[in-house]
Design an enzyme around this catalytic site. Sequence first.
Site, PDB file in Angstrom:
ATOM      1  N   LYS A  11       0.828  -0.994   0.122  1.00  0.00           N
ATOM      2  CA  LYS A  11       0.058   0.038   0.109  1.00  0.00           C
ATOM      3  C   LYS A  11       0.816   1.191  -0.009  1.00  0.00           C
ATOM      4  O   LYS A  11       1.916   1.175   0.285  1.00  0.00           O
ATOM      5  CB  LYS A  11      -0.776   0.070   1.394  1.00  0.00           C
ATOM      6  CG  LYS A  11      -1.973  -1.008   1.161  1.00  0.00           C
ATOM      7  CD  LYS A  11      -2.546  -1.282   2.370  1.00  0.00           C
ATOM      8  CE  LYS A  11      -3.923  -2.253   2.371  1.00  0.00           C
ATOM      9  NZ  LYS A  11      -4.750  -2.257   3.649  1.00  0.00           N
ATOM     10  N   TYR A  51     -12.328  -1.812  -3.154  1.00  0.00           N
ATOM     11  CA  TYR A  51     -12.712  -2.084  -1.748  1.00  0.00           C
ATOM     12  C   TYR A  51     -14.332  -1.874  -1.711  1.00  0.00           C
ATOM     13  O   TYR A  51     -14.929  -1.598  -0.513  1.00  0.00           O
ATOM     14  CB  TYR A  51     -11.833  -1.078  -0.918  1.00  0.00           C
ATOM     15  CG  TYR A  51     -10.747  -1.392  -0.526  1.00  0.00           C
ATOM     16  CD1 TYR A  51     -10.782  -2.746   0.357  1.00  0.00           C
ATOM     17  CD2 TYR A  51      -9.616  -1.015  -0.880  1.00  0.00           C
ATOM     18  CE1 TYR A  51      -9.370  -3.088   1.049  1.00  0.00           C
ATOM     19  CE2 TYR A  51      -8.378  -0.894  -0.206  1.00  0.00           C
ATOM     20  CZ  TYR A  51      -8.243  -2.387   0.509  1.00  0.00           C
ATOM     21  OH  TYR A  51      -6.987  -2.685   1.043  1.00  0.00           O
ATOM     22  N   GLU A 128      -9.761 -10.906  -7.089  1.00  0.00           N
ATOM     23  CA  GLU A 128      -8.453 -10.005  -7.091  1.00  0.00           C
ATOM     24  C   GLU A 128      -7.731  -9.879  -7.573  1.00  0.00           C
ATOM     25  O   GLU A 128      -7.135  -9.103  -8.252  1.00  0.00           O
ATOM     26  CB  GLU A 128      -8.303  -9.851  -5.433  1.00  0.00           C
ATOM     27  CG  GLU A 128      -9.402  -9.259  -4.635  1.00  0.00           C
ATOM     28  CD  GLU A 128      -9.007  -9.216  -3.086  1.00  0.00           C
ATOM     29  OE1 GLU A 128      -9.896  -8.892  -2.169  1.00  0.00           O
ATOM     30  OE2 GLU A 128      -7.740  -9.572  -2.722  1.00  0.00           O
TER      31      GLU A 128
HETATM   32  P1  GDP Z   1      -7.709  -6.821   6.054  1.00  0.00           P
HETATM   33  O1  GDP Z   1      -8.221  -7.637   5.363  1.00  0.00           O
HETATM   34  O2  GDP Z   1      -6.842  -7.240   7.207  1.00  0.00           O
HETATM   35  O3  GDP Z   1      -6.782  -5.766   5.096  1.00  0.00           O
HETATM   36  O4  GDP Z   1      -8.802  -5.828   6.721  1.00  0.00           O
HETATM   37  P2  GDP Z   1     -10.330  -5.318   6.222  1.00  0.00           P
HETATM   38  O5  GDP Z   1     -10.658  -6.102   5.146  1.00  0.00           O
HETATM   39  O6  GDP Z   1     -10.998  -5.406   7.548  1.00  0.00           O
HETATM   40  O7  GDP Z   1     -10.025  -3.818   6.088  1.00  0.00           O
HETATM   41  C1  GDP Z   1      -9.688  -3.362   4.896  1.00  0.00           C
HETATM   42  C2  GDP Z   1      -8.624  -2.356   5.071  1.00  0.00           C
HETATM   43  O8  GDP Z   1      -9.328  -0.920   5.511  1.00  0.00           O
HETATM   44  C3  GDP Z   1      -7.611  -2.523   6.148  1.00  0.00           C
HETATM   45  O9  GDP Z   1      -6.458  -3.307   5.626  1.00  0.00           O
HETATM   46  C4  GDP Z   1      -7.300  -1.062   6.627  1.00  0.00           C
HETATM   47  O10 GDP Z   1      -6.220  -0.387   5.630  1.00  0.00           O
HETATM   48  C5  GDP Z   1      -8.575  -0.445   6.298  1.00  0.00           C
HETATM   49  N1  GDP Z   1      -9.380  -0.382   7.765  1.00  0.00           N
HETATM   50  C6  GDP Z   1     -10.135  -1.401   8.317  1.00  0.00           C
HETATM   51  N2  GDP Z   1     -10.586  -1.147   9.257  1.00  0.00           N
HETATM   52  C7  GDP Z   1     -10.256   0.256   9.431  1.00  0.00           C
HETATM   53  C8  GDP Z   1     -10.994   1.368  10.360  1.00  0.00           C
HETATM   54  O11 GDP Z   1     -11.691   0.930  11.476  1.00  0.00           O
HETATM   55  N3  GDP Z   1     -10.610   2.480  10.167  1.00  0.00           N
HETATM   56  C9  GDP Z   1      -9.908   3.133   9.224  1.00  0.00           C
HETATM   57  N4  GDP Z   1      -9.601   4.227   8.782  1.00  0.00           N
HETATM   58  N5  GDP Z   1      -9.196   1.875   8.191  1.00  0.00           N
HETATM   59  C10 GDP Z   1      -9.870   0.639   8.461  1.00  0.00           C
END
Ligand code: GDP
Length: 141
Positions: A11, A51, A128
């Site tokens: 990222k 996303y 993806e």
């Molecule tokens: P991952 O699969 O571990 O990447 O996590 P998720 O799919 O839940 O979330 C996607 C991405 O969104 C994460 O990797 C973070 O960059 C971001 N993200 C997740 N939770 C939060 C949050 O509560 N606040 C913010 N600002 N970004 C978040």
Amino acid sequence: MTIQRTLSIIKPDATKRNLVGKILAHIEDAGLKILGTRMLWLTENQAKEFYAVHKERPFYNELVEYMRSGPVVVTCLEGENAIEKYREVMGATNPENAADGTIRKLYAESLQCNSVHGSDAPETAQTEVSFFFNDESLFTY
Ligand code: GDP
Ligand code: MG
């Protein structure tokens, strides 16, 4: 024992801090094979579509903006249980909860700016990988 493919994204917070090589080294050291990789700067539409699963979440707009704050490095990985294995190499989403030695523990700045993405299941991995790579740009070797 299943050979899987998964998508990694380095990222913007990580590309901007010159961490591409270090992160790819973690990937290769874990025995995951790089089938294809490239750098690109996501368009707004690409970031939103990638996303889309999070579009109802309060952080969606901020996440899309962050993913466009610099270039990213997308990589297709292959290996035994590659999806789960790469999630282990990455560490927990929130770096505060990430295990020692994981990419996110070592390099992530915050919950949002957490340096890497990895697919979370076989269906999402397939979607993806094909979001960024066609078959001709992936090599089996
Ligand atoms: P991952 O699969 O571990 O990447 O996590 P998720 O799919 O839940 O979330 C996607 C991405 O969104 C994460 O990797 C973070 O960059 C971001 N993200 C997740 N939770 C939060 C949050 O509560 N606040 C913010 N600002 N970004 C978040
Ligand atoms: Mg996720």
